[in-house]
Design an enzyme around this catalytic site. Structure first.
Site, PDB file in Angstrom:
ATOM      1  N   PHE A 105       0.856  -1.454  -0.646  1.00 43.39           N
ATOM      2  CA  PHE A 105      -0.395  -0.051   0.027  1.00 43.39           C
ATOM      3  C   PHE A 105       0.727   0.665  -0.101  1.00 43.39           C
ATOM      4  O   PHE A 105       1.239   1.482   0.729  1.00 43.39           O
ATOM      5  CB  PHE A 105      -1.103   0.505   1.461  1.00 43.39           C
ATOM      6  CG  PHE A 105      -2.221   1.362   1.283  1.00 43.39           C
ATOM      7  CD1 PHE A 105      -2.925   1.386   0.400  1.00 43.39           C
ATOM      8  CD2 PHE A 105      -1.296   2.397   1.789  1.00 43.39           C
ATOM      9  CE1 PHE A 105      -3.658   2.270   0.003  1.00 43.39           C
ATOM     10  CE2 PHE A 105      -1.896   3.578   1.589  1.00 43.39           C
ATOM     11  CZ  PHE A 105      -3.205   3.812   1.089  1.00 43.39           C
ATOM     12  N   ASP A 126       9.576   3.192   1.627  1.00 42.19           N
ATOM     13  CA  ASP A 126       8.275   3.729   2.557  1.00 42.19           C
ATOM     14  C   ASP A 126       8.105   3.725   3.907  1.00 42.19           C
ATOM     15  O   ASP A 126       6.929   2.806   4.108  1.00 42.19           O
ATOM     16  CB  ASP A 126       7.327   3.103   1.411  1.00 42.19           C
ATOM     17  CG  ASP A 126       5.588   4.177   1.976  1.00 42.19           C
ATOM     18  OD1 ASP A 126       5.278   4.178   2.606  1.00 42.19           O
ATOM     19  OD2 ASP A 126       4.397   3.965   0.882  1.00 42.19           O
ATOM     20  N   LYS A 135       2.406  10.617   7.411  1.00 46.28           N
ATOM     21  CA  LYS A 135       1.782  10.948   8.544  1.00 46.28           C
ATOM     22  C   LYS A 135       2.161  11.749   9.470  1.00 46.28           C
ATOM     23  O   LYS A 135       1.708  12.682   9.954  1.00 46.28           O
ATOM     24  CB  LYS A 135       1.407   9.564   8.469  1.00 46.28           C
ATOM     25  CG  LYS A 135       0.813   9.176   7.247  1.00 46.28           C
ATOM     26  CD  LYS A 135      -0.143   7.412   7.961  1.00 46.28           C
ATOM     27  CE  LYS A 135      -1.290   7.009   6.706  1.00 46.28           C
ATOM     28  NZ  LYS A 135      -1.043   6.380   6.218  1.00 46.28           N
TER      29      LYS A 135
HETATM   30  C1  PLP Z   1      -0.948   6.064   4.316  1.00 46.81           C
HETATM   31  C2  PLP Z   1      -0.010   5.496   3.684  1.00 46.81           C
HETATM   32  C3  PLP Z   1       0.114   6.494   2.021  1.00 46.81           C
HETATM   33  C4  PLP Z   1      -0.228   7.254   1.494  1.00 46.81           C
HETATM   34  O1  PLP Z   1      -0.581   8.216   2.360  1.00 46.81           O
HETATM   35  P1  PLP Z   1      -1.378   9.937   2.416  1.00 46.81           P
HETATM   36  O2  PLP Z   1      -1.427  10.402   2.728  1.00 46.81           O
HETATM   37  O3  PLP Z   1      -2.747   8.664   2.725  1.00 46.81           O
HETATM   38  O4  PLP Z   1      -1.827   9.948   0.729  1.00 46.81           O
HETATM   39  C5  PLP Z   1       1.357   5.410   1.418  1.00 46.81           C
HETATM   40  N1  PLP Z   1       1.880   4.800   2.110  1.00 46.81           N
HETATM   41  C6  PLP Z   1       2.077   4.133   3.687  1.00 46.81           C
HETATM   42  C7  PLP Z   1       2.670   2.767   3.546  1.00 46.81           C
HETATM   43  C8  PLP Z   1       0.705   4.338   3.723  1.00 46.81           C
HETATM   44  O5  PLP Z   1       0.999   3.655   5.043  1.00 46.81           O
END
Ligand code: PLP
Length: 400
Positions: free
Chosen positions: A141, A226, A255
């Site tokens: 994700f 990520d 985040k």
């Molecule tokens: C939440 C998340 C995203 C996307 O972040 P948004 O601020 O919702 O665009 C990307 N990668 C990971 C691992 C995430 O948990």
């Protein structure tokens, strides 16, 4: 039901139907607690998918936001502002990299990393134009843009949204041989979550990250971590890659960088990668704005100065042990790192949703992910005593 129903009706009437939230309407938060419109108090065990690691309304972050709101909030990058530089300096010092490119949402920072390594691939590695490949993992994700969902292995994320951006290859998560075999002369990057969050709190085999980083180094492939969800203390280290002493080539954060107040994200790298960007190549109207920078700086300071990584490590391992000790006929597995914990419910016991609803009844807000998994990821500022009393309810719900 008090006022709750009227808000639920209104949301149902006017909102796009793209989420299935628990039927709770929140109006106030403080630290690890949130209150609904009928005055009921809940323990927040989701922390906005780890965007609120510092707890709701952290006084230092709110003070920084308020102070900046009285001075200047947005300049665009057409002009400099006095907040972005200090923020990026702190971010680079906290992560040990040379440069950072500020964006807003996580997905934008992922897109930034993709553009960076593609351009690096063409200009530095010498990949023929239009042939760059990025390896990604099954069950990933990384956000919701059309490019990003295009390389998802989750049918629902993609269905009806094509055609998709080419140039991405999927390999099984945690399989180092599959990664090695997928690398070609045109591979520019390997994009990976060091622990898969939305995929159901999946911890890769020990040594995977180190071996993957090594395979990337040998092949001249950028290792892109990520850490939007796993970073900033969540897994018991500042970054989840720290568990294996891995230094990525490109680090993506978001985040909790916004302290639960404001969307702040960044792609972080050394000059060898970042310097492929020149004026006009990439940008964002709000990225690096003074309000976001002031908030991001305070959010980062709180993580470091309150040593939230150590707290997450200590409380997380203890809480996981306690969860494992619960004798439940319904639990298949408890897994995670730090305070990023997943409790997988056996298929024959139904989905995780009713357990989350039962927890809500008892004043604990947790959300199911990937149908079978209840995620426990409270703000990292939580006290052991609070977790301890929550365990009583969690145990009763899990024993069913
Ligand atoms: C939440 C998340 C995203 C996307 O972040 P948004 O601020 O919702 O665009 C990307 N990668 C990971 C691992 C995430 O948990």
């Amino acid at each position: 039901m008090g006022r709750t129903q009227q808000y639920l009706d209104e949301a149902a009437r006017y909102s796009a139907d793209n989420y299935k939230p628990l039927p709770v309407v929140l109006e106030r938060g403080e630290g690890v607690w949130v209150w609904d419109v009928d005055g009921k108090k809940y323990l927040d065990c989701l922390a906005a998918y780890s965007a609120v690691n510092q707890g709701h309304l952290h006084p230092r972050i709110i003070a920084a936001a308020k102070a900046q709101m009285k001075k200047l909030t947005l300049t665009s990058r057409a002009f400099h502002n006095d907040q972005m530089g200090p923020f990026l300096r702190d971010l680079c010092e906290a992560t040990g990299f040379e440069r950072a490119l500020p964006m807003n949402t996580g997905a934008e920072a992922v897109e930034t990393a993709i553009k960076m390594v593609r351009k690096w691939g063409y200009q530095v590695k010498g990949v023929p134009e239009g042939r760059a490949e990025i390896i990604v993992c099954e069950n990933n994700f990384h956000g919701r843009t059309t490019t990003i969902v295009g390389f998802s292995s989750e049918d629902q994320y993609k269905e009806g949204f094509g055609p998709f951006t080419p140039g991405f290859n999927l390999v099984p998560y945690g399989d180092i041989e599959a990664l090695r075999q997928a690398i070609t002369p045109n591979t520019v990057g390997f994009l990976v979550e060091p622990l898969q969050g939305e995929g159901g709190v999946i911890v890769p085999p020990e040594g995977y990250l180190r071996a993957a980083a090594e395979a990337c180094r040998e092949a001249g492939v950028a290792f892109i971590a990520d850490e939007i969800q796993t970073g900033l203390g969540r897994t018991g280290r500042m970054f989840c890659c720290d568990w294996e002493d891995v230094r990525p080539d490109v680090l993506i954060v978001g985040k909790a960088l916004g302290g639960g107040v404001y969307p702040v994200s960044a792609a972080i790298a050394d000059r060898s990668f970042m310097d492929v960007f020149h004026p006009g190549d990439h940008g964002s109207t709000f990225g690096g704005n003074p309000l976001g920078a002031a908030v991001g700086r305070a959010a980062l300071q709180v993580i470091v100065e309150e040593d939230l990584s150590a707290r997450s490590d200590e409380l997380g391992s203890w809480f996981m042990d306690e969860l494992r000790a619960i004798e439940s006929p319904h639990v298949l597995e408890v897994r995670g790192k730090g305070l990023m914990i997943g409790v997988e419910i056996k298929k024959e016991s139904g989905t995780a949703r009713p357990y989350c609803e039962a927890l809500q009844e008892r004043g604990i807000l947790a959300k199911e992910t990937h149908h079978q998994v209840i995620r426990f990821a409270p703000p990292l500022t939580i006290d052991r005593s609070v977790l301890k009393s929550a365990l009583v309810d969690v145990a009763e719900v899990l024993r069913g």
